[in-house]
Scaffold this motif. Structure first.
Motif, mmCIF file in Angstrom:
data_model
loop_
_atom_site.group_PDB
_atom_site.id
_atom_site.type_symbol
_atom_site.label_atom_id
_atom_site.label_comp_id
_atom_site.label_asym_id
_atom_site.label_seq_id
_atom_site.Cartn_x
_atom_site.Cartn_y
_atom_site.Cartn_z
ATOM 1 N N ARG A 76 0.676 -1.064 -0.013
ATOM 2 C CA ARG A 76 -0.064 0.044 -0.146
ATOM 3 C C ARG A 76 0.978 1.315 0.009
ATOM 4 O O ARG A 76 0.840 2.155 -0.787
ATOM 5 N N ARG A 77 1.817 1.353 1.047
ATOM 6 C CA ARG A 77 2.699 2.613 1.149
ATOM 7 C C ARG A 77 3.930 2.053 1.512
ATOM 8 O O ARG A 77 4.281 1.354 2.504
ATOM 9 N N TRP A 78 5.095 2.240 0.955
ATOM 10 C CA TRP A 78 6.190 1.665 1.266
ATOM 11 C C TRP A 78 6.960 2.469 2.687
ATOM 12 O O TRP A 78 7.357 1.768 3.324
ATOM 13 N N ASP A 79 6.491 3.743 2.815
ATOM 14 C CA ASP A 79 7.064 4.444 3.852
ATOM 15 C C ASP A 79 6.069 4.005 5.233
ATOM 16 O O ASP A 79 6.356 4.518 6.292
ATOM 17 N N ALA A 80 4.994 3.361 4.993
ATOM 18 C CA ALA A 80 4.143 2.890 6.173
ATOM 19 C C ALA A 80 4.428 1.405 6.410
ATOM 20 O O ALA A 80 3.881 0.849 7.430
ATOM 21 N N LEU A 81 5.406 0.655 5.727
ATOM 22 C CA LEU A 81 5.675 -0.693 6.029
ATOM 23 C C LEU A 81 6.274 -0.761 7.464
ATOM 24 O O LEU A 81 6.982 -0.045 7.969
ATOM 25 N N THR A 82 5.932 -1.919 8.206
ATOM 26 C CA THR A 82 6.953 -2.218 9.656
ATOM 27 C C THR A 82 8.213 -2.460 9.182
ATOM 28 O O THR A 82 8.761 -2.871 8.203
ATOM 29 N N PRO A 83 8.949 -2.005 10.222
ATOM 30 C CA PRO A 83 10.524 -2.732 10.159
ATOM 31 C C PRO A 83 10.734 -4.005 9.752
ATOM 32 O O PRO A 83 11.494 -4.367 8.901
ATOM 33 N N LEU A 84 9.782 -4.852 10.227
ATOM 34 C CA LEU A 84 9.813 -6.350 9.840
ATOM 35 C C LEU A 84 9.627 -6.620 8.519
ATOM 36 O O LEU A 84 10.353 -7.261 7.699
ATOM 37 N N ALA A 85 8.469 -6.003 7.914
ATOM 38 C CA ALA A 85 7.935 -6.260 6.683
ATOM 39 C C ALA A 85 8.902 -5.743 5.769
ATOM 40 O O ALA A 85 9.340 -6.263 4.543
ATOM 41 N N ARG A 86 9.699 -4.488 5.884
ATOM 42 C CA ARG A 86 10.612 -4.043 4.897
ATOM 43 C C ARG A 86 11.991 -4.784 5.153
ATOM 44 O O ARG A 86 12.443 -5.134 3.984
ATOM 45 N N ALA A 87 12.234 -5.448 6.432
ATOM 46 C CA ALA A 87 13.317 -6.296 6.182
ATOM 47 C C ALA A 87 13.226 -7.481 5.414
ATOM 48 O O ALA A 87 14.194 -8.194 4.759
ATOM 49 N N PHE A 88 11.966 -8.128 5.572
ATOM 50 C CA PHE A 88 11.814 -9.161 4.827
ATOM 51 C C PHE A 88 11.692 -8.916 3.204
ATOM 52 O O PHE A 88 12.464 -9.808 2.495
ATOM 53 N N ALA A 89 11.298 -7.966 2.741
ATOM 54 C CA ALA A 89 11.302 -7.362 1.429
ATOM 55 C C ALA A 89 12.729 -7.350 1.001
ATOM 56 O O ALA A 89 13.267 -7.639 -0.197
ATOM 57 N N ASP A 90 13.595 -6.672 1.859
ATOM 58 C CA ASP A 90 14.633 -6.310 1.433
ATOM 59 C C ASP A 90 15.828 -7.694 1.256
ATOM 60 O O ASP A 90 16.369 -7.992 0.751
ATOM 61 N N ALA A 91 15.222 -8.756 2.247
ATOM 62 C CA ALA A 91 15.981 -10.078 2.281
ATOM 63 C C ALA A 91 15.899 -10.852 0.777
ATOM 64 O O ALA A 91 16.642 -11.298 0.300
ATOM 65 N N VAL A 92 14.449 -10.726 0.374
ATOM 66 C CA VAL A 92 14.071 -11.354 -0.874
ATOM 67 C C VAL A 92 14.845 -10.434 -2.096
ATOM 68 O O VAL A 92 15.471 -11.250 -2.758
ATOM 69 N N ALA A 93 14.822 -9.155 -2.136
ATOM 70 C CA ALA A 93 15.435 -8.575 -3.078
ATOM 71 C C ALA A 93 16.937 -8.951 -3.083
ATOM 72 O O ALA A 93 17.539 -9.009 -4.223
ATOM 73 N N HIS A 94 17.530 -9.041 -2.028
ATOM 74 C CA HIS A 94 19.103 -9.177 -1.989
ATOM 75 C C HIS A 94 19.308 -10.768 -2.582
ATOM 76 O O HIS A 94 20.194 -11.010 -3.419
ATOM 77 N N SER A 95 18.379 -11.781 -2.044
ATOM 78 C CA SER A 95 18.779 -13.014 -2.693
ATOM 79 C C SER A 95 18.227 -13.106 -4.166
ATOM 80 O O SER A 95 18.980 -13.970 -4.695
#
Length: 296
Positions: A274-293
């Motif tokens: 919905r909004r990147w700036d409203a993601l929880t730190p945990l959701a952002r961490a998971f999204a970043d982990a997938v992108a890195h992988s």
């Protein structure tokens, strides 16, 4: 009226003494008294009654004390939960995607995330429709959705993670298997194993072939790319699939060969929120982990 005013007032009501609260807060009795006086000015009523051995709340003071105590307790609990979320010591991340996605794009990230945040609940929900993902995001029942990136959708932000080139999956003894690459025109009249045209990726492929004036032969419909690869390996047709992570490298030996296709634009895949700036730190961490992988 501030939160500090209310905290001090509740403390005074419970202790029955301005001086005792001043000692606890390491401040002057006058400073404590100022918090109470500010509340009395804003409410327009007397909140404390002085007695020989301290103070007690008035009837109005009891009303405010009870309400403030309940509100402060709820706020403190929320703040503790937010701190846990920030530290990765609690909370959940809700992701909606397909089974193929988990296998090819998220497996390594899920393992890494679980090791880093062992107390976090990770909810992986299966969805075959991009529209279903968007509806869940707009309803607030979802943090992240892995999708084929498409046109703008009101209320949804999309972020591409990786562009997937298309490959032709065929049996090792197929005449095309020996080639280093094929042109899109080589797909004319071949028997395809394909996703439904109403799927985003299937629709993208159909549109690309149509733009090039390429007509394919009879097809076998499947629900996911892994099934398409299996049927191609069994010789039931040629599968045109995106080169997902974890697939054999083009030219690698084996019963199934993948041959790069020239002339078809890569398929962009990634996150919808919905909004990147409203993601929880945990959701952002998971999204970043997938992108890195994926980008590794």
């Amino acid at each position: 009226m501030t939160l500090d005013d209310l905290r001090v007032f509740v403390a005074v009501c419970r202790a029955g003494s301005l001086s005792a609260v001043a000692r606890d807060l390491n401040c002057t009795q006058s400073a404590v008294s100022q918090h109470v006086k500010r509340l009395e000015r804003e409410t327009g009523v007397s909140l404390l009654e002085r007695q020989p051995r301290g103070v007690v709340p008035t009837a109005a003071g009891r009303v405010l004390c009870d309400a403030a105590a309940d509100g402060i307790a709820g706020l403190d609990l929320a703040l503790r939960r937010l701190e846990d979320l920030a530290k990765g010591e609690g909370g959940s991340v809700r992701i909606r995607t397909g089974g193929t996605t988990v296998r090819h794009f998220m497996a390594e990230a899920i393992v890494a995330f679980r090791r880093r945040y062992p107390k976090v609940s990770l909810e992986l929900q299966t969805e075959t429709s991009k529209r279903g993902c968007f509806e869940a995001l707009l309803a607030g029942s979802l943090d992240l959705a892995w999708i084929t990136i498409g046109g703008p959708v009101p209320g949804i932000e999309q972020r591409a993670v990786i562009d997937l080139p298309w490959v032709l999956a065929i049996q090792a003894d197929d005449p095309l298997a020996a080639r280093g690459h094929v042109d899109a025109a080589d797909l004319t009249d071949i028997r395809l194993v394909r996703l439904p045209p109403n799927s985003t990726s299937g629709g993208r492929l159909d549109a690309a072939l149509s733009d090039l004036g390429i007509r394919v032969g009879p097809h076998t419909g499947v629900a996911d790319w892994d099934t398409a690869l299996l049927l191609a390996e069994l010789g039931l047709g040629h599968a045109v699939v995106p080169a997902m992570p974890g697939l054999p490298q083009p030219g690698a030996d084996g019963p199934l060969r993948l041959v790069p296709i020239d002339g078809i634009a890569p398929l962009p895949v990634g996150w919808a929120v919905r909004r990147w700036d409203a993601l929880t730190p945990l959701a952002r961490a998971f999204a970043d982990a997938v992108a890195h992988s994926c980008t590794q």
